[in-house]
Design an enzyme around this catalytic site. Sequence first.
Site, PDB file in Angstrom:
ATOM      1  CB  CYS B 103      -0.852  -0.007   1.260  1.00 12.00           C
ATOM      2  SG  CYS B 103      -2.076   1.296   1.263  1.00 12.00           S
ATOM      3  CG  ASN B 207      -7.015   3.753   3.825  1.00 13.76           C
ATOM      4  OD1 ASN B 207      -6.919   2.922   2.924  1.00 13.76           O
ATOM      5  ND2 ASN B 207      -6.126   3.865   4.788  1.00 13.76           N
ATOM      6  CG  PHE B 209      -7.164   9.274  -1.296  1.00  9.19           C
ATOM      7  CD1 PHE B 209      -6.304  10.162  -1.941  1.00  9.19           C
ATOM      8  CD2 PHE B 209      -6.822   8.838  -0.022  1.00  9.19           C
ATOM      9  CE1 PHE B 209      -5.139  10.594  -1.329  1.00  9.19           C
ATOM     10  CE2 PHE B 209      -5.647   9.269   0.593  1.00  9.19           C
ATOM     11  CZ  PHE B 209      -4.798  10.153  -0.066  1.00  9.19           C
ATOM     12  CG  HIS B 239      -3.526   5.931  -0.033  1.00 11.97           C
ATOM     13  ND1 HIS B 239      -4.361   5.962   1.054  1.00 11.97           N
ATOM     14  CD2 HIS B 239      -2.602   4.982   0.259  1.00 11.97           C
ATOM     15  CE1 HIS B 239      -3.970   5.090   1.958  1.00 11.97           C
ATOM     16  NE2 HIS B 239      -2.896   4.473   1.494  1.00 11.97           N
ATOM     17  CG  HIS B 333       2.175   3.515   3.496  1.00 10.59           C
ATOM     18  ND1 HIS B 333       1.796   4.771   3.059  1.00 10.59           N
ATOM     19  CD2 HIS B 333       1.103   2.738   3.338  1.00 10.59           C
ATOM     20  CE1 HIS B 333       0.545   4.736   2.653  1.00 10.59           C
ATOM     21  NE2 HIS B 333       0.097   3.516   2.813  1.00 10.59           N
ATOM     22  N   PRO B 382      -0.059  11.287   3.441  1.00 18.58           N
ATOM     23  CG  PRO B 382      -1.299   9.360   2.965  1.00 18.58           C
ATOM     24  CD  PRO B 382       0.100   9.839   3.235  1.00 18.58           C
ATOM     25  N   GLY B 383      -2.985  13.007   4.622  1.00 16.57           N
ATOM     26  CA  GLY B 383      -3.837  13.208   5.796  1.00 16.57           C
ATOM     27  C   GLY B 383      -5.227  12.698   5.490  1.00 16.57           C
ATOM     28  CG  HIS B 408       1.379   5.128   7.221  1.00 15.14           C
ATOM     29  ND1 HIS B 408       0.965   5.246   8.532  1.00 15.14           N
ATOM     30  CD2 HIS B 408       0.388   4.471   6.581  1.00 15.14           C
ATOM     31  CE1 HIS B 408      -0.208   4.664   8.664  1.00 15.14           C
ATOM     32  NE2 HIS B 408      -0.588   4.204   7.514  1.00 15.14           N
ATOM     33  CB  ALA B 410      -3.915  11.129   9.954  1.00 15.75           C
TER      34      ALA B 410
END
Lengths: 168, 485
Positions: B103, B207, B209, B239, B333, B382-383, B408, B410
């Site tokens: 990922c 998650n 996107f 992502h 990650h 990424p957040g 990696h 949040a």
Amino acid sequence: MADVKTIIEPFDEAGDAAFRVTASSLPEVFTGCGLALSDLILPRTELGAVPQSGLGAPATRRMRLAAPDLESLLVDFANEIIFLFDSEAFVPSGFEFHEMRQPEQAEGTGNARLEAEVAGIVLAEDALHSVTDRCGILGLVPKAASYHMIEVAELPDGRWTARLVLDA
Amino acid sequence: MSSVWKGPLERIDEFRWRIPKTYKQGMRADAVVVTDSQGLEVARDGEALEQLANSACLPGICQPAMAMPDIHSGYGFPIGGVGSTRLEDGVITPGGIGFDINCGVRLLRTNLELVDAAPKIKSWIDRLYRDVPSGLGTRGPIQLDASEVRRVLEHGAGWAVRSGYGTQADLECTEEGGRMEAADAAAVSARAMERGMPQLGTMGSGNHFVEIQVIEKVLAPDVAKVFELHQDQVVIMIHTGSRGLGHQVCTDYLSVMNAALKKYNIDVPDRQLACAPLGSPEGQRYFAAMACAANFAWANRQCITHWVRQATAREFGSTPESLGMTLLYDVCHNIAKIEEHSVDGRSRKLCVHRKGATRAFPPGHSDVPAAYRRVGQPVIVPGDMGRNSYVLVGTQIAMEISFGSTCHGAGRLMSRNEALSAKSPGDVRQSLAEAGVYARSASKRALAEEAPEAYKDVNDIVDITHKAGISMKVVRLRPLGVVKG
């Protein structure tokens, strides 16, 4: 189908999907876990309406699984359901177990085993890629069953319970 | 089911806390978490620190087992975990890598400025939603036969570029060049291939996107210049991972590793940490299969990059080249890699497991692309979809204290059920719109489950990594529009 004695309790774990199922027998516990999993993908209330709306067709699939212990058998069972959805958009709506053996009951290999016929719906592509609305009809599609907190056990009162955490 | 950590935590310095190996039987090394005192309180909640201590029980673990500031509960390792095992007596574990092998995140530059893009965000996102397949279900846009999928598994992003889905420059700006050489398609099950074949070039759910962002603030101008990033520049973050193929590889090898525990007389405190010696047939085979899944993920992100470039070019009536849609970098990650690190003053090859942790190599490192080597490796963090994301840069401190690793993302604050109870998808879409973010999703629940409130604030996480020195801030990004899987 799971009878009214089957209790399915979702709980929060590691941000993903998890539930405990308690029922009067081992096959009913596995049935409860299977239905809890497929309800995440598409709740049965909506799944039942899919054939009439032309977004899928009824189908059956057969499962035959063996694993060294009941926990591994439950993980394999859940992963089989995930595979059926991932590979052919099949969402289960009911399970009929023809065989369910614990390792100590199994002859020869010492493996836990199950054999089941699974009723369900194969979803059409349109059901998966709805662009008419801003969202499709699918809910949460788990990607794998984990061994995290896994439990399959017989309770002192003779009922069975299982705990399963799914990576989503 | 939540628990609160009551074990020992010894303060090493302002940003490092140690669980000594005397904490419990079976620990073979100390465990260290990089965070601040506030982050530590968040980390105490749940099982993450126990899982970190468990990771220190792996045979051949090199001192210490680590966790990054975005540590939270996972399966086996905590998310944010970094475990480095010695090649000669160490193990490899799928639980130290995760289900979604490789990922990762990549960031595409554009030469569009905020003023150019702002009026088009809605139609641009609608187009990306139509043209970048989420992949829910059975068929993606690329149909592969078995022999072709084997080539994808063994050649990774290189397969995609050779098939017309990118450029040589993309490969040069991808970790490992987008390919792990250890890949051997024979180690991947037919079932994994069956799941993977129709999903190449698809985003997947959860998650994952594609997000249009703008550079809100440049925080390290010299490094940003080398990265060709500037204020108000529009960029695109992608992502996703190895889809069903990677999950199936992990599932398949968890069974293999559970059997290996008995064979090699290994005791681990959690079945999700099932493992095998790196040099064993099981360990070697898993490493080869994991490398295949990693390659599939790189090919996947490369193909999605192609759809994003094509959709953007159509939206702006231009070409990807004219729009300057070059790749800044692609980081993974969830992965294990053989890397050289300094241990007790001497250089050693280790198997570094990163699960929810990003490689952050320093200036001068030979694995950093030549274009960036002077300043260090770009790190993309990424957040959530309502708040900031970051580009950071790797540091020497990361090499010295965290096996060249940093955070990696949040990290979740709420479970999916909590997030669903807190807000409906419609409410989330509305509050995002009020914040200037246009969102679309293929899944009914995804918007609510991925609501900004469900995540920790990535600004807090990145602040810690910056102050601890394991990566440094370069630019801060703000979302404009997002397509969720």
